[in-house]
Design a protein around this motif. Structure first.
Motif, mmCIF file in Angstrom:
data_model
loop_
_atom_site.group_PDB
_atom_site.id
_atom_site.type_symbol
_atom_site.label_atom_id
_atom_site.label_comp_id
_atom_site.label_asym_id
_atom_site.label_seq_id
_atom_site.Cartn_x
_atom_site.Cartn_y
_atom_site.Cartn_z
ATOM 1 N N LYS A 252 -94.716 99.546 73.807
ATOM 2 C CA LYS A 252 -93.383 99.174 74.280
ATOM 3 C C LYS A 252 -92.972 100.054 75.448
ATOM 4 N N CYS A 253 -91.980 99.587 76.168
ATOM 5 C CA CYS A 253 -91.403 100.404 77.233
ATOM 6 C C CYS A 253 -89.911 100.575 76.969
ATOM 7 N N GLY B 261 -93.856 104.244 73.908
ATOM 8 C CA GLY B 261 -94.396 104.304 72.555
ATOM 9 C C GLY B 261 -95.365 103.181 72.255
ATOM 10 N N TRP B 262 -96.094 103.346 71.174
ATOM 11 C CA TRP B 262 -96.926 102.274 70.645
ATOM 12 C C TRP B 262 -96.910 102.373 69.132
ATOM 13 N N GLU B 263 -97.183 101.241 68.476
ATOM 14 C CA GLU B 263 -97.145 101.228 67.027
ATOM 15 C C GLU B 263 -98.303 100.448 66.437
ATOM 16 N N VAL B 264 -98.607 100.778 65.184
ATOM 17 C CA VAL B 264 -99.577 100.053 64.388
ATOM 18 C C VAL B 264 -98.765 99.271 63.362
ATOM 19 N N GLY C 259 -88.753 96.901 75.885
ATOM 20 C CA GLY C 259 -89.197 96.927 74.497
ATOM 21 C C GLY C 259 -90.618 96.402 74.372
ATOM 22 N N PHE C 260 -90.900 95.757 73.236
ATOM 23 C CA PHE C 260 -92.213 95.155 73.011
ATOM 24 C C PHE C 260 -92.266 93.828 73.753
ATOM 25 N N ASP D 158 -94.544 94.820 83.759
ATOM 26 C CA ASP D 158 -93.205 95.274 83.405
ATOM 27 C C ASP D 158 -93.138 95.548 81.907
ATOM 28 N N PHE D 159 -94.076 94.950 81.154
ATOM 29 C CA PHE D 159 -94.210 95.184 79.719
ATOM 30 C C PHE D 159 -95.435 96.057 79.496
ATOM 31 N N ALA D 160 -95.371 96.939 78.513
ATOM 32 C CA ALA D 160 -96.507 97.805 78.195
ATOM 33 C C ALA D 160 -97.613 96.980 77.546
#
Length: 130
Positions: free
Chosen positions: A112-113, A65-68, A117-118, A29-31
């Motif tokens: 995140k989804c 999305g994804w983040e660094v 979220g994260f 359910d979480f990315a």
């Protein structure tokens, strides 16, 4: 009272600890970040090929999305994901021109989804200076 609140905020910011990479949900359910390929492009510019797994369910619930981030949780780069990947799991998307200070040897990549979220598994990435 107001001065105490300001001092409390300042103290907590100064004494902020490293980002917690050990507390996450393994639920799809979480990315979840499953793999990261990082390539140095110039003295401070990097490309990240990030693989994400998530229980995408169409536009209602998908990895968006994804983040660094650095080890303190400050965002260095972000990759927006524009649509669900229901039938493509895990999937990989890249983002280049992410500026990372030369003194950093590690970063964190997390996804995140749009619903939760994260919160999925992040990945600590060692940066090769070669």
């Amino acid at each position: 009272m107001r001065l105490l609140l300001i001092l409390s905020f300042f103290t907590s910011s100064v004494l902020a600890s490293k980002f917690d990479v050990d507390t996450y949900s393994s639920s799809l359910d979480f990315a979840q970040v499953t793999d990261v390929l990082v390539t140095k492009k110039s003295s401070d510019s990097w490309c990240f090929g990030t693989s994400v797994r998530h229980n995408d369910q169409g536009w209602e619930h998908y990895a968006d999305g994804w983040e660094v981030i650095d080890l303190e949780g400050n965002q260095l780069g972000y990759r927006k994901l524009h649509h669900p990947h229901n039938n493509e799991q895990p999937f990989t998307r890249s983002q280049c021109n992410i500026k990372i200070p030369a003194e950093m040897s590690k970063v964190i990549v997390r996804a995140k989804c749009n619903k939760h979220g994260f919160g999925g598994k992040p990945m600590v990435v060692e940066l090769s200076k070669n």
